[in-house]
Design an enzyme around this catalytic site. Structure first.
Site, short mmCIF file in Angstrom:
data_model
loop_
_atom_site.label_atom_id
_atom_site.label_comp_id
_atom_site.label_asym_id
_atom_site.label_seq_id
_atom_site.Cartn_x
_atom_site.Cartn_y
_atom_site.Cartn_z
CB THR A 37 -8.09 -8.88 3.21
OG1 THR A 37 -8.64 -9.23 4.30
CG2 THR A 37 -6.98 -9.85 2.96
CE LYS A 69 -2.85 -1.49 11.16
NZ LYS A 69 -2.36 -0.34 10.52
CE1 TYR A 116 -2.31 -5.03 11.44
CE2 TYR A 116 -4.76 -5.86 11.16
CZ TYR A 116 -3.38 -5.08 10.43
OH TYR A 116 -3.42 -4.25 9.49
CB VAL A 166 8.30 3.70 12.52
CG1 VAL A 166 8.24 4.11 11.06
CG2 VAL A 166 7.74 2.36 12.57
CB ILE A 180 -0.96 0.03 1.18
CG1 ILE A 180 -1.95 -1.15 1.16
CG2 ILE A 180 -1.74 1.12 1.23
CD1 ILE A 180 -2.79 -1.49 2.59
CB SER A 192 -6.81 -2.48 9.65
OG SER A 192 -7.30 -3.63 9.39
CG ASP A 245 9.95 0.41 4.01
OD1 ASP A 245 10.72 -0.40 4.40
OD2 ASP A 245 8.87 0.43 3.40
N1 LIG Z 1 -2.70 -5.74 3.36
C1 LIG Z 1 -3.79 -5.69 4.21
O1 LIG Z 1 -4.80 -6.50 3.95
C2 LIG Z 1 -3.87 -4.62 4.79
C3 LIG Z 1 -5.40 -4.36 5.26
C4 LIG Z 1 -5.47 -3.36 6.03
C5 LIG Z 1 -4.63 -2.40 6.75
N2 LIG Z 1 -3.32 -2.74 5.99
C6 LIG Z 1 -2.15 -1.75 6.78
O2 LIG Z 1 -1.68 -1.21 5.44
C7 LIG Z 1 -0.25 -1.00 5.88
C8 LIG Z 1 0.58 -1.63 4.93
O3 LIG Z 1 0.64 -2.96 4.55
P1 LIG Z 1 0.80 -3.68 3.40
O4 LIG Z 1 -0.10 -4.75 3.42
O5 LIG Z 1 1.21 -2.72 2.18
O6 LIG Z 1 2.27 -4.31 3.87
P2 LIG Z 1 3.78 -4.66 3.33
O7 LIG Z 1 4.31 -5.55 4.41
O8 LIG Z 1 3.41 -4.99 1.95
O9 LIG Z 1 4.47 -3.43 3.35
C9 LIG Z 1 4.79 -2.87 4.56
C10 LIG Z 1 6.03 -1.89 4.74
O10 LIG Z 1 6.14 -1.32 5.81
C11 LIG Z 1 7.75 -1.34 6.07
N3 LIG Z 1 7.86 -1.64 7.58
C12 LIG Z 1 7.66 -2.56 8.67
N4 LIG Z 1 8.07 -2.27 9.58
C13 LIG Z 1 8.61 -1.04 9.61
C14 LIG Z 1 9.57 -0.30 10.75
N5 LIG Z 1 9.48 -0.54 11.68
N6 LIG Z 1 10.13 0.74 10.07
C15 LIG Z 1 9.74 1.33 8.70
N7 LIG Z 1 9.21 0.58 7.84
C16 LIG Z 1 8.58 -0.45 8.39
C17 LIG Z 1 8.14 -2.75 5.39
O11 LIG Z 1 9.61 -2.85 5.23
C18 LIG Z 1 7.37 -2.76 4.30
O12 LIG Z 1 7.88 -2.18 3.32
C19 LIG Z 1 0.10 -1.51 7.27
O13 LIG Z 1 -0.41 -0.31 8.09
C20 LIG Z 1 -1.13 -2.51 7.52
O14 LIG Z 1 -1.56 -2.60 8.95
C21 LIG Z 1 -3.03 -3.78 5.21
#
Ligand SMILES: NC(=O)c1ccc[n+]([C@@H]2O[C@H](COP(=O)([O-])OP(=O)(O)OC[C@H]3O[C@@H](n4cnc5c(N)ncnc54)[C@H](O)[C@@H]3O)[C@@H](O)[C@H]2O)c1
Length: 244
Positions: A171, A143, A139, A48, A14, A126, A33
């Site tokens: 999702t 959120k 989790y 972070v 995302i 989320s 990142d």
């Molecule tokens: N994929 C889903 O179904 C979904 C649904 C609802 C919410 N989300 C939220 O969307 C956001 C992104 O998720 P995604 O699915 O794109 O995941 P992803 O794993 O594809 O990407 C997450 C990114 O965050 C980075 N990251 C993780 N820990 C970190 C840290 N400590 N410091 C800096 N960077 C860090 C990772 O390196 C990665 O590049 C998250 O907050 C997740 O909770 C995802």
């Protein structure tokens, strides 16, 4: 002048889709990142959970972009299990990334946002904040905290002209969910179950979530603050009868 944005977690899923869309729409974008992307973004390696590192990364982003107008707090990690399944250390670790990560980045960015004519923060929350999902106690708690934090921050900063909103994805088909499916006993059955959970019968795409973030981040949303925008294929709002 083009707006200047920082996107945490901008290296994947995302966050990367959001950084790409914001750049396509003319913003200058820095991605913070653990594994930052390269051109056309300003990639800055940052964790972070490390306050000093976040302050340095945000200052570097502001320096290289010429200021900060938009903060997308998107970095996050998952956790599975009921309240019985994770030790305190795991609760602390996931809260540290998903909640305190937003606190640290926002705290470091606020001095720059106060100097912006178009200041906005968008948090990636989320569906887990607003619906009870099985096996996601930790989790979901993080959120839920992100949702409440979004509202509180929106109140704190509205009179400074800084908007704060969040998106609530269902999702989404990102590398993260790919990893979850890979780990399932029967990945195809797991994908079917996740698809079926959303009334549209499919997963949300990273680009669809990015479009919602880009809207909230844009001057078009200038009267919108303290809001959560669901991007979940109808999962939160709809109650369907079983398919015939
Ligand atoms: N994929 C889903 O179904 C979904 C649904 C609802 C919410 N989300 C939220 O969307 C956001 C992104 O998720 P995604 O699915 O794109 O995941 P992803 O794993 O594809 O990407 C997450 C990114 O965050 C980075 N990251 C993780 N820990 C970190 C840290 N400590 N410091 C800096 N960077 C860090 C990772 O390196 C990665 O590049 C998250 O907050 C997740 O909770 C995802």
């Amino acid at each position: 002048m083009s707006l200047r944005a920082i996107v945490t977690g901008g290296g994947s899923g995302i966050g990367l889709a959001t950084a790409t869309l914001l750049a396509e729409r003319g913003m200058k974008v820095a991605c913070l990142d653990l594994r930052p992307p390269g051109e056309p973004f300003v990639g800055i390696k940052a964790d972070v959970t490390d306050d000093a590192g976040v302050r340095a990364a945000v200052a570097e982003a502001a320096e290289r972009l010429g200021g900060i107008d938009v903060v997308v707090n998107n970095a996050g990690i998952g956790a599975q299990g009921t309240v019985e399944d994770n030790p305190d250390s795991e609760w602390q670790r996931v809260f540290d990334v998903n909640v305190l990560g937003i606190v640290r980045v926002s705290r470091a960015a606020l001095p720059y946002l106060r100097r912006s004519e178009h200041a906005v923060i968008v948090n990636t929350c989320s569906i887990a904040a607003t619906a009870g999902l099985p096996n996601r106690a930790l989790y979901s708690a993080t959120k839920g905290a992100v949702l409440s934090l979004t509202l509180a921050m929106a109140a704190d900063h509205v009179r400074e002209g800084i908007r704060v909103n969040c998106v609530n994805p269902g999702t989404a088909d990102t590398p993260w969910v790919g990893r979850l499916l890979d780990a399932a006993d029967d990945p195809e059955a797991e994908r079917r179950a996740l698809n079926a959970r959303q009334p549209m019968g499919r997963l949300v795409t990273a680009e669809e979530v990015a479009a919602a973030i880009a809207y909230l981040a844009s001057p078009e949303a200038s009267a919108t603050t303290g809001m959560a925008l669901a991007v979940d294929g109808g999962m939160q709002g709809l109650r369907l009868r079983p398919a015939p």
